[in-house]
Design an enzyme around this catalytic site. Sequence first.
Site, PDB file in Angstrom:
ATOM      1  N   GLU A 238      -1.764   6.761  -3.413  1.00  0.00           N
ATOM      2  CA  GLU A 238      -2.715   7.362  -2.598  1.00  0.00           C
ATOM      3  C   GLU A 238      -3.518   8.109  -3.765  1.00  0.00           C
ATOM      4  OE1 GLU A 238      -1.513  10.096   0.396  1.00  0.00           O
ATOM      5  OE2 GLU A 238      -0.525   7.924   1.429  1.00  0.00           O
TER       6      GLU A 238
ATOM      7  N   CYS B 279       0.760  -1.270   0.174  1.00  0.00           N
ATOM      8  CA  CYS B 279      -0.278  -0.073  -0.010  1.00  0.00           C
ATOM      9  C   CYS B 279       0.822   1.285  -0.040  1.00  0.00           C
ATOM     10  CB  CYS B 279      -1.046   0.053   1.263  1.00  0.00           C
ATOM     11  SG  CYS B 279      -1.917  -1.462   1.412  1.00  0.00           S
TER      12      CYS B 279
ATOM     13  N   GLU C  37       3.861  -0.203 -10.569  1.00  0.00           N
ATOM     14  CA  GLU C  37       5.139  -0.483 -10.161  1.00  0.00           C
ATOM     15  C   GLU C  37       6.090   0.696 -10.651  1.00  0.00           C
ATOM     16  OE1 GLU C  37       6.258  -4.275  -8.955  1.00  0.00           O
ATOM     17  OE2 GLU C  37       4.329  -4.906  -8.346  1.00  0.00           O
TER      18      GLU C  37
ATOM     19  N   ARG D  33      18.418   9.528 -14.022  1.00  0.00           N
ATOM     20  CA  ARG D  33      19.226   9.904 -13.038  1.00  0.00           C
ATOM     21  C   ARG D  33      20.382   9.260 -12.713  1.00  0.00           C
ATOM     22  NH1 ARG D  33      15.624   8.188  -8.638  1.00  0.00           N
ATOM     23  NH2 ARG D  33      14.229   9.911  -9.090  1.00  0.00           N
TER      24      ARG D  33
ATOM     25  N   SER E 135       2.818   8.499  -8.950  1.00  0.00           N
ATOM     26  CA  SER E 135       4.229   8.709  -9.333  1.00  0.00           C
ATOM     27  C   SER E 135       5.212   9.483  -8.241  1.00  0.00           C
ATOM     28  CB  SER E 135       4.510   9.298 -10.707  1.00  0.00           C
ATOM     29  OG  SER E 135       3.628   8.888 -11.456  1.00  0.00           O
TER      30      SER E 135
END
Length: 380
Positions: free
Chosen positions: A125, A122, A361, A373, A130
């Site tokens: 939200e 969990c 995911e 990055r 992302s």
Amino acid sequence: MSALTDDQLAIVETTRDFAREHLSPHAIEWDRTGHFPVDVLRKGADLGLGGITVREDEGGSGLDRLDSALIFEALAGGCPTIAAYYSIHNMVASMIDRHGTPEQRARWLPGLCSMRELASYCLTEPGAGSDAAALTTRATRDGDDYVLHGVKQFISGAGSSAVYVVMARTGADGAHGISAFVVEADTDGLSFGPNERKMGWHAQPTRQVVLEGVRVPAAHRLGAEGDGFKIAMGGLDGGRINIAACSLGGAQAALEAAVSHLTDREAFGARLIDAQALRFQLADMATELEAARTLVRHAASSLDEGDPRAPQLCAMAKRFATDTAFSVADRALQLHGGYGYLADYGIEKIVRDLRVHRILEGTNEIMRVIVARGLIGAAR
Ligand SMILES: Cc1cc2nc3c(=O)[nH]c(=O)nc-3n(C[C@H](O)[C@H](O)[C@H](O)COP(=O)(O)OP(=O)(O)OC[C@H]3O[C@@H](n4cnc5c(N)ncnc54)[C@H](O)[C@@H]3O)c2cc1C
């Protein structure tokens, strides 16, 4: 990639047999009726599928990430939806195995490994997907407990799971203010939204998890206060490999179905499989899948070896394999002509199931953020 070992080949064979016997024959019906086959999940757990990477003395199979990738590809050949739920359950079990205290491992892992108890992850939200570090679910310390308030969105397995690993804010804004908690299903204040109606993945529930004054003992916090985001992201590295492997398995099944269909089907006085244009398409599909498979297995091995580039490699593998597999499955549908569009052939189901792998995911855009990055960090 080196060839698979005899042990790995045996794992693949056993899992394929399970998928052929217990998943493939029912997958279309479960998709049609929205049935979540918990009894079948438990049958798989008898083979060790409930705690694939969990240490053996806690009831797990003690396998590595490469083994997991092989297993998820083989499972998804039977049904990508069920394979993907196994993947999420295993992600949670491995997080508890890795970060749990001996008491926490003893409390939850036996039930999870046998799948008497199912697990949900969990993080997302309604207002933070992302940008998960912006989550607002709050856990407030109250004596020996924490009290949780908030809503988690799109939670796989919600309502059926017994164990929920919930990321919640215990400190300041940002990633360092987040902690992870294990919340048990029968805790007061925990409830679930309705099962979402969705494009694919019909055979597993997706629901909101609503936390209204949910009181959990401090002893149910996973890791230290403030470590929750790191724990959640570490879980996702392995989860991304597994979901990528699920895409490979679904697409491979679609490719094999296309070969078989073109072999049987005749048009313009010849078998369709003898048309070079179609053969070239099949060749490209097989080549692209093999490239994706190689990257997935390489990324899995990088996690096993503790390679510092593993998060980037997992992101590359997830992005490339889920995009490639979706495209292969879509082309397999096209090669079936009108029959590909019919539910009874199972191809449109694979396309619908694989679509979401490019979103969850971490979306494939976020995978590019992670890869970039790494590049920019390396150049400094
Ligand atoms: C069927 C299903 C099951 C799921 N299961 C779970 C679960 O079990 N547990 C869980 O925690 N979550 C789960 N999720 C949630 C999933 O992980 C999120 O939907 C996903 O991370 C994207 O978040 P979002 O939907 O809020 O999209 P947003 O974050 O709102 O993104 C919208 C779009 O903007 C793009 N975008 C956002 N930020 C950037 C950026 N910086 N650069 C470039 N593009 C960007 C995204 O890629 C996307 O295309 C599930 C989702 C679905 C659909």
